[in-house]
Every structure is written in structure tokens, then in C-alpha cells.
Design a protein around this motif. Structure first.
Motif, PDB file in Angstrom:
ATOM      1  N   GLY A 135      20.638  52.055  30.176  1.00 62.31           N
ATOM      2  CA  GLY A 135      20.985  53.002  31.224  1.00 62.31           C
ATOM      3  C   GLY A 135      22.470  53.022  31.502  1.00 62.31           C
ATOM      4  N   LEU A 136      22.840  53.709  32.580  1.00 59.30           N
ATOM      5  CA  LEU A 136      24.247  53.952  32.911  1.00 59.30           C
ATOM      6  C   LEU A 136      24.544  53.482  34.336  1.00 59.30           C
ATOM      7  CD1 LEU A 136      24.364  57.638  31.619  1.00 59.30           C
ATOM      8  CD2 LEU A 136      25.160  55.620  30.362  1.00 59.30           C
ATOM      9  N   ILE A 137      25.632  52.729  34.497  1.00 59.18           N
ATOM     10  CA  ILE A 137      26.044  52.269  35.820  1.00 59.18           C
ATOM     11  C   ILE A 137      27.517  52.614  36.062  1.00 59.18           C
ATOM     12  CG2 ILE A 137      24.429  50.328  35.663  1.00 59.18           C
ATOM     13  CD1 ILE A 137      26.990  48.507  35.488  1.00 59.18           C
ATOM     14  N   GLY A 138      27.926  52.488  37.306  1.00 59.01           N
ATOM     15  CA  GLY A 138      29.336  52.609  37.626  1.00 59.01           C
ATOM     16  C   GLY A 138      30.034  51.285  37.378  1.00 59.01           C
ATOM     17  N   ALA A 139      31.207  51.331  36.795  1.00 58.16           N
ATOM     18  CA  ALA A 139      31.975  50.121  36.508  1.00 58.16           C
ATOM     19  C   ALA A 139      33.455  50.483  36.455  1.00 58.16           C
ATOM     20  CB  ALA A 139      31.532  49.475  35.197  1.00 58.16           C
ATOM     21  N   SER A 140      34.296  49.479  36.431  1.00 60.44           N
ATOM     22  CA  SER A 140      35.739  49.727  36.359  1.00 60.44           C
ATOM     23  C   SER A 140      36.378  48.801  35.334  1.00 60.44           C
ATOM     24  CB  SER A 140      36.399  49.535  37.727  1.00 60.44           C
ATOM     25  OG  SER A 140      36.168  48.232  38.216  1.00 60.44           O
ATOM     26  N   PHE A 141      37.562  49.208  34.897  1.00 61.31           N
ATOM     27  CA  PHE A 141      38.288  48.443  33.877  1.00 61.31           C
ATOM     28  C   PHE A 141      39.594  47.939  34.474  1.00 61.31           C
ATOM     29  CE2 PHE A 141      40.729  47.561  30.064  1.00 61.31           C
ATOM     30  CZ  PHE A 141      39.784  47.103  29.158  1.00 61.31           C
ATOM     31  N   ARG A 142      39.825  46.637  34.360  1.00 65.91           N
ATOM     32  CA  ARG A 142      41.034  46.013  34.889  1.00 65.91           C
ATOM     33  C   ARG A 142      41.754  45.267  33.768  1.00 65.91           C
ATOM     34  NH1 ARG A 142      38.806  45.093  40.306  1.00 65.91           N
ATOM     35  NH2 ARG A 142      37.487  46.936  40.562  1.00 65.91           N
ATOM     36  N   GLU A 143      43.020  44.953  34.026  1.00 66.62           N
ATOM     37  CA  GLU A 143      43.806  44.098  33.142  1.00 66.62           C
ATOM     38  C   GLU A 143      44.504  43.035  33.962  1.00 66.62           C
ATOM     39  OE1 GLU A 143      46.651  46.244  30.847  1.00 66.62           O
ATOM     40  OE2 GLU A 143      45.163  47.360  29.694  1.00 66.62           O
ATOM     41  N   PHE A 144      44.711  41.885  33.361  1.00 71.40           N
ATOM     42  CA  PHE A 144      45.487  40.817  33.989  1.00 71.40           C
ATOM     43  C   PHE A 144      46.263  40.085  32.899  1.00 71.40           C
ATOM     44  CE2 PHE A 144      41.279  39.133  32.997  1.00 71.40           C
ATOM     45  CZ  PHE A 144      41.569  37.952  32.329  1.00 71.40           C
ATOM     46  N   PRO A 145      47.309  39.332  33.265  1.00 69.14           N
ATOM     47  CA  PRO A 145      48.090  38.622  32.236  1.00 69.14           C
ATOM     48  C   PRO A 145      47.236  37.624  31.465  1.00 69.14           C
ATOM     49  CG  PRO A 145      49.276  38.701  34.325  1.00 69.14           C
ATOM     50  CD  PRO A 145      47.891  39.174  34.615  1.00 69.14           C
ATOM     51  N   SER A 146      47.356  37.642  30.156  1.00 65.93           N
ATOM     52  CA  SER A 146      46.523  36.771  29.319  1.00 65.93           C
ATOM     53  C   SER A 146      46.715  35.292  29.625  1.00 65.93           C
ATOM     54  CB  SER A 146      46.820  37.032  27.838  1.00 65.93           C
ATOM     55  OG  SER A 146      46.408  38.329  27.466  1.00 65.93           O
ATOM     56  N   VAL A 147      47.916  34.893  30.068  1.00 67.24           N
ATOM     57  CA  VAL A 147      48.153  33.484  30.368  1.00 67.24           C
ATOM     58  C   VAL A 147      47.249  32.999  31.500  1.00 67.24           C
ATOM     59  CG1 VAL A 147      50.530  33.442  29.558  1.00 67.24           C
ATOM     60  CG2 VAL A 147      50.059  34.094  31.926  1.00 67.24           C
ATOM     61  N   ALA A 148      46.694  33.951  32.291  1.00 67.66           N
ATOM     62  CA  ALA A 148      45.844  33.584  33.429  1.00 67.66           C
ATOM     63  C   ALA A 148      44.361  33.522  33.059  1.00 67.66           C
ATOM     64  CB  ALA A 148      46.047  34.579  34.574  1.00 67.66           C
ATOM     65  N   LEU A 149      44.019  33.747  31.796  1.00 66.65           N
ATOM     66  CA  LEU A 149      42.610  33.808  31.409  1.00 66.65           C
ATOM     67  C   LEU A 149      41.814  32.558  31.806  1.00 66.65           C
ATOM     68  CD1 LEU A 149      40.233  35.199  30.088  1.00 66.65           C
ATOM     69  CD2 LEU A 149      41.075  34.445  27.847  1.00 66.65           C
ATOM     70  N   PRO A 150      42.296  31.334  31.544  1.00 67.60           N
ATOM     71  CA  PRO A 150      41.512  30.157  31.969  1.00 67.60           C
ATOM     72  C   PRO A 150      41.252  30.135  33.477  1.00 67.60           C
ATOM     73  CG  PRO A 150      43.217  29.511  30.418  1.00 67.60           C
ATOM     74  CD  PRO A 150      43.502  30.936  30.787  1.00 67.60           C
ATOM     75  N   ALA A 151      42.238  30.544  34.261  1.00 66.14           N
ATOM     76  CA  ALA A 151      42.079  30.572  35.716  1.00 66.14           C
ATOM     77  C   ALA A 151      41.068  31.635  36.129  1.00 66.14           C
ATOM     78  CB  ALA A 151      43.418  30.813  36.401  1.00 66.14           C
ATOM     79  N   VAL A 152      41.116  32.788  35.471  1.00 60.00           N
ATOM     80  CA  VAL A 152      40.168  33.859  35.785  1.00 60.00           C
ATOM     81  C   VAL A 152      38.743  33.429  35.445  1.00 60.00           C
ATOM     82  CG1 VAL A 152      39.462  36.226  35.227  1.00 60.00           C
ATOM     83  CG2 VAL A 152      41.887  35.684  35.515  1.00 60.00           C
ATOM     84  N   GLU A 153      38.575  32.705  34.355  1.00 60.32           N
ATOM     85  CA  GLU A 153      37.245  32.220  33.989  1.00 60.32           C
ATOM     86  C   GLU A 153      36.690  31.273  35.047  1.00 60.32           C
ATOM     87  OE1 GLU A 153      37.472  32.423  29.101  1.00 60.32           O
ATOM     88  OE2 GLU A 153      38.217  30.642  30.138  1.00 60.32           O
ATOM     89  N   LYS A 154      37.550  30.438  35.611  1.00 62.01           N
ATOM     90  CA  LYS A 154      37.122  29.533  36.673  1.00 62.01           C
ATOM     91  C   LYS A 154      36.755  30.299  37.940  1.00 62.01           C
ATOM     92  CE  LYS A 154      39.756  25.463  35.171  1.00 62.01           C
ATOM     93  NZ  LYS A 154      40.848  24.508  35.513  1.00 62.01           N
ATOM     94  N   ILE A 155      37.549  31.307  38.274  1.00 62.96           N
ATOM     95  CA  ILE A 155      37.272  32.122  39.457  1.00 62.96           C
ATOM     96  C   ILE A 155      35.967  32.896  39.273  1.00 62.96           C
ATOM     97  CG2 ILE A 155      38.080  34.126  40.763  1.00 62.96           C
ATOM     98  CD1 ILE A 155      40.941  33.042  40.354  1.00 62.96           C
ATOM     99  N   LYS A 156      35.744  33.403  38.076  1.00 61.40           N
ATOM    100  CA  LYS A 156      34.493  34.103  37.769  1.00 61.40           C
ATOM    101  C   LYS A 156      33.296  33.193  38.033  1.00 61.40           C
ATOM    102  CE  LYS A 156      32.080  36.412  33.911  1.00 61.40           C
ATOM    103  NZ  LYS A 156      30.927  35.504  33.792  1.00 61.40           N
ATOM    104  N   LYS A 157      33.373  31.968  37.581  1.00 64.04           N
ATOM    105  CA  LYS A 157      32.280  31.014  37.778  1.00 64.04           C
ATOM    106  C   LYS A 157      32.071  30.728  39.263  1.00 64.04           C
ATOM    107  CE  LYS A 157      30.689  26.393  36.433  1.00 64.04           C
ATOM    108  NZ  LYS A 157      31.016  25.162  35.656  1.00 64.04           N
TER     109      LYS A 157
END
Length: 329
Positions: free
Chosen positions: A234-256
Motif C-alpha cells: 500500500g501507500l503511506i505518507g512519508a518524508s525524506f531527510r538528509e543529515f551529515p554522514s559523520v553523524a550516522l552512528p549517533a543517529v542510529e543510537k537516537i533511532k533506537k
């Protein structure tokens, strides 16, 4: 009147037009901050008096002002160019103003407000529950306002109820508080196949619209969330974001952490500098797909229940939110 003054007057008209009840200069000055104008109550009163003279507003004394029919016409016809990019500006302003603490689970988050007739409450909530249970909403927290309740100077009518859902832009504020800047590129319709995100079928750039994309998609009947919760397609509403790649480990922790506390909404994280489901990202950046906070209301609209939805309506105390599982009808 110079261009800067015109912008402020149009912004005040937008604030008054969105309010269900008259509002005063102090509240208008506060709301103008969300439009990027840092002005005092005294300055706000100056503009309001000017607008009274031009018959754009109606002065109701101590209870405040309301927009006049002439003001509504001015709002419709003036500054079409100014309206372009309003959503991206509002995202930036609310992200900066948000003070929610993910560690302490307190402070103000960004709230979407939705309104529908009270007679549909039970049926509507059953539809919303299925969306939350499938993890297609922005976390699990909601606010339910019954007739007579006042929310941010908005009084709920006798025959209506209001649902508040967490806006996905709240995630931007959480990341900014952690020192991670986020660029919100577009909102779109995300296709799922066997519960896996497949592609964006439609997109609207945030810097090219004055209306939140998901509001448009909901009223256009472009989602199929009920089908998705039943079949995985099916189809849902969603959005696309970008952030600095150096922050990826931190973003993964925040996601969790967000998922642990019932505020999860990140569908996918990309790899540094790599396209994410065929969406290219800027050099040095990583892509991220986030569910739309209004998805539960999209499912309600799909059942034929008319809704009025406003994304990013206001900053709201998180302590007033409850998990959808605790709502008793």
C-alpha cells in the motif's frame, strides 16, 4: 508599505485566519516567531492598529482580534510568491524552538491537529489504532480533545473532537538538540511491497509549497494505508531527510532510543553518500525516510470520515500526550 511590512501583515492574517477564536497582541507576537519575525507585543499592536484602519481585522476589545472578510480576500490574493517555501521556513523555525528532551521525556514537541465530527469517534479511533499497531504513525503518543477543550486558544466545538499526533518534524528537533542538523527535502507517497519500502510515487518539495504535502495527499485520496495494514502492500505518507554522514552512528543510537520510548518513526536510514531507494543524496550526507505523523488520520479519511488536518500546528507539552493504548472511549 514596504515589502518587509507586507510580509508581517500577511503572516498576522494567516495567524488570525487559522485561529478559531479571537486572539490578542501577545499571542500574535508569540506566533510570529514561528514565521521568523522576532517582534515585541508593542510592535504587534502597531501592526494590528494599522490593519484595523485598513479593515483587514476586526478589533473585539479585550478578547482580541479576528480576521475580516476583506482580510480573508487579501490573504487569498496577496503574496503568492511569499507563500512558496512557507513549509520549509516553518520546519526550520519549529525545529529551532522545540525544547523536548529525549532523555527526560519532557518539553515541547511539534503537534499535528486533526478535527472530525464526534459521532465518528469510535470508528475513527479503530482505524487509527491499526495504523499505530503497524508502526506507521510517528510513535504511539496522541492527544484527544473533547468538546469544550481549549488548545492553544482554539476552542473545540460541541459536535467535534480533536486528535493531536506527533509531527515528524519533532525528529528534526531531537536531532538538533543532539547537535545534528537535518535537511527536510520533501514529503511524498511511499509505496510498500510486502512490508518493505519500495519507492516514492509522488513527492512535493518543502521549499516549493505553502501546504504540508501530507495534507494535500490525504485530501486527494492518494494513500492506501488501510490496505497496507491488512496486506503489507500500500501507500503511506512519508518524508525524506538528509543529515551529515559523520553523524550516522549517533543517529542510529537516537533511532533506537526513540523506538524504546514509543516515538519511533524512522523507516529507513541510508548509507553515507549512497542513494536511498533511488533518491540521490548530497555529497557527505546520508538519507533518511520518516513516516508521516498524519498517517493515522489518512486511514480515517479512507473510510469516508471527513477530517480537517493541519500539520505542524503548534508546539505542545509532551506531558499532555498519552500512548494510544491508554485512550478510553
Amino acid at each position: 508599505m514596504n515589502e518587509k511590512e507586507k510580509r508581517k501583515i500577511i503572516s498576522i492574517l494567516q495567524i488570525l485566519n487559522a485561529a478559531d477564536t479571537p486572539i490578542g497582541g501577545a499571542k500574535i507576537a508569540e506566533k510570529l516567531c514561528e514565521f521568523g519575525f522576532d517582534i515585541s507585543q508593542r510592535t504587534a499592536r502597531y501592526y494590528l492598529q494599522k490593519m484595523d484602519r485598513e479593515e483587514l481585522t476586526v478589533n473585539l476589545g479585550k478578547i482580541g482580534r479576528k480576521i475580516s472578510p476583506k482580510g480573508q480576500e487579501e490573504l487569498k490574493s496577496s503574496f503568492i510568491i511569499e507563500k512558496v517555501g512557507l513549509v520549509s521556513s516553518k520546519i526550520a523555525s519549529l525545529t529551532y524552538l522545540m525544547d523536548f528532551s529525549l532523555d527526560q521525556l519532557k518539553g515541547k514537541i511539534i503537534l499535528n491537529l486533526s478535527k472530525f465530527h464526534r459521532q465518528y469517534l469510535f470508528k475513527a479511533f479503530q482505524q487509527m489504532k491499526s495504523v499505530f499497531e503497524a508502526g506507521l504513525g510517528m510513535g504511539q503518543y496522541v492527544f484527544l480533545g473533547y468538546p469544550g477543550t481549549n488548545i492553544d486558544n482554539i476552542k473545540i466545538g460541541n459536535d467535534m473532537v480533536v486528535f493531536g499526533t506527533v509531527c515528524s518534524v519533532t525528529l528534526n528537533g531531537v536531532l538538533l538538540k543532539a547537535g545534528i542538523p537535518t535537511t527536510s527535502r520533501f514529503g511524498g507517497i511511499l509505496q510498500f511491497d510486502k512490508w518493505q519500502p519500495l519507492r516514492f510515487k509522488e513527492v512535493i518539495n518543502y521549499d516549493g509549497t505553502s501546504i504540508d504535502p501530507l495534507e494535500i495527499f490525504i485530501k486527494g485520496g492518494m494513500t492506501s494505508i488501510k490496505k497496507l495494514t491488512a496486506t503489507g502492500n500500500g501507500l503511506i505518507g512519508a518524508s525524506f531527510r538528509e543529515f551529515p554522514s559523520v553523524a550516522l552512528p549517533a543517529v542510529e543510537k537516537i533511532k533506537k532510543r526513540l523506538e524504546e520510548v514509543g516515538l519511533g518513526g524512522i523507516v529507513m536510514l541510508g548509507k553515507p553518500g549512497r542513494p536511498l531507494i533511488d533518491i540521490p543524496v548530497s555529497e557527505g550526507s546520508t538519507g533518511m525516510i520518516v513516516v508521516g505523523g498524519l498517517n493515522p488520520l489518512a486511514a480515517v479519511e479512507e473510510t469516508g470520515i471527513p477530517t480537517e488536518n493541519v500539520a505542524m500546528k503548534l508546539l505542545f507539552d509532551f506531558k499532555k500526550m498519552v500512548p494510544y493504548t491508554e485512550i478510553k472511549l
